[in-house]
Write a protein that holds these residues in place. Structure first.
Motif, PDB file in Angstrom:
ATOM      1  N   MET A 156       0.833  -1.203   0.000  1.00 21.08           N
ATOM      2  CA  MET A 156       0.000   0.000   0.000  1.00 21.08           C
ATOM      3  C   MET A 156       0.869   1.256   0.000  1.00 21.08           C
ATOM      4  N   ALA A 157       1.873   1.269   0.880  1.00 22.57           N
ATOM      5  CA  ALA A 157       2.748   2.445   0.973  1.00 22.57           C
ATOM      6  C   ALA A 157       3.462   2.660  -0.361  1.00 22.57           C
ATOM      7  N   ALA A 158       3.991   1.570  -0.931  1.00 26.09           N
ATOM      8  CA  ALA A 158       4.715   1.683  -2.202  1.00 26.09           C
ATOM      9  C   ALA A 158       3.777   2.132  -3.310  1.00 26.09           C
ATOM     10  N   HIS A 159       2.573   1.602  -3.284  1.00 24.84           N
ATOM     11  CA  HIS A 159       1.642   1.905  -4.381  1.00 24.84           C
ATOM     12  C   HIS A 159       1.358   3.405  -4.490  1.00 24.84           C
ATOM     13  N   ILE A 160       1.293   4.084  -3.352  1.00 23.42           N
ATOM     14  CA  ILE A 160       1.049   5.534  -3.403  1.00 23.42           C
ATOM     15  C   ILE A 160       2.150   6.223  -4.201  1.00 23.42           C
ATOM     16  N   THR A 161       3.381   5.719  -4.057  1.00 22.91           N
ATOM     17  CA  THR A 161       4.504   6.367  -4.744  1.00 22.91           C
ATOM     18  C   THR A 161       4.478   6.114  -6.249  1.00 22.91           C
ATOM     19  N   TYR A 162       3.699   5.130  -6.682  1.00 20.10           N
ATOM     20  CA  TYR A 162       3.640   4.829  -8.114  1.00 20.10           C
ATOM     21  C   TYR A 162       2.644   5.732  -8.839  1.00 20.10           C
ATOM     22  N   LEU A 163       1.813   6.424  -8.062  1.00 21.44           N
ATOM     23  CA  LEU A 163       0.748   7.237  -8.645  1.00 21.44           C
ATOM     24  C   LEU A 163       1.028   8.710  -8.373  1.00 21.44           C
ATOM     25  N   SER A 164       0.510   9.575  -9.220  1.00 20.14           N
ATOM     26  CA  SER A 164       0.678  11.001  -8.969  1.00 20.14           C
ATOM     27  C   SER A 164      -0.470  11.499  -8.111  1.00 20.14           C
ATOM     28  N   GLU A 165      -0.224  12.606  -7.424  1.00 14.26           N
ATOM     29  CA  GLU A 165      -1.280  13.241  -6.631  1.00 14.26           C
ATOM     30  C   GLU A 165      -2.428  13.620  -7.560  1.00 14.26           C
ATOM     31  N   ALA A 166      -2.088  14.182  -8.727  1.00 14.53           N
ATOM     32  CA  ALA A 166      -3.122  14.602  -9.677  1.00 14.53           C
ATOM     33  C   ALA A 166      -3.904  13.396 -10.194  1.00 14.53           C
ATOM     34  N   GLY A 167      -3.180  12.289 -10.446  1.00 16.57           N
ATOM     35  CA  GLY A 167      -3.847  11.081 -10.934  1.00 16.57           C
ATOM     36  C   GLY A 167      -4.806  10.509  -9.897  1.00 16.57           C
ATOM     37  N   LEU A 168      -4.364  10.499  -8.635  1.00 15.72           N
ATOM     38  CA  LEU A 168      -5.238  10.021  -7.551  1.00 15.72           C
ATOM     39  C   LEU A 168      -6.474  10.911  -7.426  1.00 15.72           C
ATOM     40  N   THR A 169      -6.248  12.218  -7.535  1.00 19.88           N
ATOM     41  CA  THR A 169      -7.365  13.157  -7.425  1.00 19.88           C
ATOM     42  C   THR A 169      -8.333  12.947  -8.582  1.00 19.88           C
TER      43      THR A 169
END
Lengths: 381, 381
Positions: A221-234
């Protein structure tokens, strides 16, 4: 070349030549699980090695035997794709230290007859490359037309020409870096501590017992956040709630991003070995190509005839464009041939695994240029 | 005003007025632990409420009773400091849901005589603000000269004028946001899952048993990375190894950044309750000030006479400058008085806790302007 080599086949080889590792240990034998696609031509000049990322595997363009999902890079590798299996002989090997058939901590230690667990020696990116070179020897391939990889695969693609300059005509390095930063190391350390904090980890000796799935899921889970952009998550989730309309005022996954992350964590544990995760993240953290060459990155490529293609993504904050740019500077300083492009994508680091038409075009064009000697060169000029 | 009120005193009050929470539950009584510094003037017009961040507490300018460390904002609050205790009466209360003396999951549930644990109701940032308002009633303070906070403290400082527009003359909002983004929620969810994955968590009922320190330490490590900038981590640690010169090729903390993070994780568990961490992160994730006002942030401040001061830091990627800017846009749209400055600092989100002279000057100047009615206004113009 038999026809069955045109498809993924869960190939496996046990190489009995000992492998001396950067850490000082020697593996007496190395098992390598790999897949090949396409056919090797008569002069063995059309081989492309694809190097996979941290949690990927050899199933680059064939169904994953556990999840049943398509290969992880089918939009890039296949008939008529940029890495065209009608023209190229494509090899992808599970990296040393992993858990999809190559030697790793879950493998049997011949000295004890039991899984190595934490007795498996710590390995480096260069050790992974050395094991791949031994596989190429076994396959009768003296020189690669290209080595291609994204993320950790890009580290291997960089390490290849630095380690075996004569054996690789070109290298495609996507969304990668020449060394792990403090922040990169920090995220990996969180993941390792999450695994090791799980009592089921048992100091790594969990084989035959319940594995540390809870800790490994948190690490993922922690690593997965780093694979995505803040804008992409938003863009994908924003603050959208699950199907129900209102907050529960509880600790269930209220937000869609929560249940997405939980799913990413849990599903990962079905297909990955926790100790392999420790070993491979460690290899990535140790990666510092300049350090292997006296502290100067350019010296890793001095006099190198390999042609390089670097690709980064503008929203990748794990290995940002600046990392690729510093590699290009080093290649320029070394007099190596390098092309570089930063591509736009809202999807952060993960973009290299997605269907990005511009990336496909760049890689297709680069490989065609490498494949076809320039007319000027052909005339001896 | 007795002289002992000039210093931190571990004050504590039990307010017997029931508190109706956003989630629908009612707390029959609310305990609030707080500190005050300086003296309230005759017309009670010099009170400043400081709101603390996620893991902070009421000891803003006095020694922490567990760690023995100085207050967490002593460069900002004290005699001759920007929030000058010679001139202002400063109050800082442990937030509802925390574990430093205010009501939270570790408090005794009067219904059972045992700690609430997960039976404590889920709270919101606005619930924290409501509890603070009850404390001000108790202290005889009708109106604050200023409410000041960074990070989660900034969320409270924003929520204050939106909830009690008549009770607050000015608000200083530092390194904060008007709503938690998908990435913010994702990082918090990793932390919560790390706590809940620890078997010692026992569904929250660990009081009287070994607490889930391993899970809480992992949660803190993951969060801590988000408080620092990539550049700051690189400047502070880079790839520097521990005292020994060479890699161990093992899983001990080889890199300084690893041992730093491990220390941050472990030391946190000495002073913080794991359930409180769950509740407060949940409150932050639920925070969306626009949503509380029909989906339009400007409507949270419509007709508001409060003066606002917004401060962001250029390397803060947890609550980046864009978040502060969108708050300023909403304040402008609402016709509220707002000043805004983005400050340079290499230290990311954590900068607001550090000695940043420019931040000190901005807050000092803003508070002096609020304190002193303008001459024009004084003449009735």
């Amino acid at each position: 070349m038999t026809s069955d080599q045109r498809f993924g086949l869960q190939r496996h080889v046990r190489l009995t030549q000992p492998l001396a590792l950067d850490g000082g240990a020697v593996l007496p034998a190395v098992e390598i699980a790999y897949e090949t696609y396409g056919a090797l031509n008569a002069d063995a000049s059309n081989a492309i090695l694809i190097c996979h990322a941290l949690t990927m595997d050899q199933h680059v363009a064939s169904k994953h035997p556990i999840t049943g999902k398509p290969g992880w890079w089918e939009q890039m590798v296949g008939s008529g794709r940029p890495i065209d299996t009608d023209r190229y002989f494509v090899i992808c090997a599970n990296v040393l230290g992993s858990c999809m058939g190559s030697s790793g901590p879950a493998s049997i230690d011949p000295a004890t007859g039991a899984p190595y667990a934490m007795a498996f020696p710590v390995i480096t990116i260069r050790d992974m490359v050395r094991a791949q070179a031994m596989l190429l020897d076994h396959l009768g391939i003296a020189r690669l037309m290209a080595v291609v990889g994204g993320s950790m695969g890009g580290m291997q693609a960089l390490s290849w020409p630095a380690t075996y300059p004569e054996r690789v005509a070109s290298a495609v390095v996507i969304a990668s870096t020449a060394r792990h930063s403090a922040q990169n190391i920090a995220f990996h350390e969180v993941g390792r501590q999450a695994v090791m904090a799980d009592p089921n980890w048992r100091g790594g000796a969990y084989y035959g017992h319940t594995p540390p799935t809870a800790g490994l899921a948190v690490a993922r889970m922690a690593a997965h956040i780093t694979y995505l952009s803040e804008a992409g998550l938003t863009e994908k989730f924003g603050r959208k709630l699950q199907e129900r309309d209102t907050k529960t005022f509880g600790f269930d996954a209220d937000f869609q991003v929560e249940s997405y992350l939980r799913h990413q964590g849990i599903s990962f544990t079905d297909r990955f070995d926790a100790n392999a995760y420790l070993y491979i993240t460690r290899a990535m953290d140790y990666f510092d190509l300049a350090e292997e060459h006296g502290g100067r990155l350019a010296d890793a490529f001095k006099g190198n005839a390999t042609r390089f293609c670097l690709i980064s993504f503008d929203t990748d904050w794990l290995y940002p464009t600046a990392e690729s740019r510093s590699i290009v500077h080093a290649l320029n300083a070394a007099g190596a041939a390098a092309s570089f492009v930063e591509l736009k994508s809202p999807f952060g680091h993960d973009a290299f695994l997605l269907d990005v038409p511009e990336m496909n075009r760049v890689i297709d064009g680069f490989l065609r240029a490498v494949e076809t000697p320039s007319p000027l060169k052909g005339r001896g000029l």
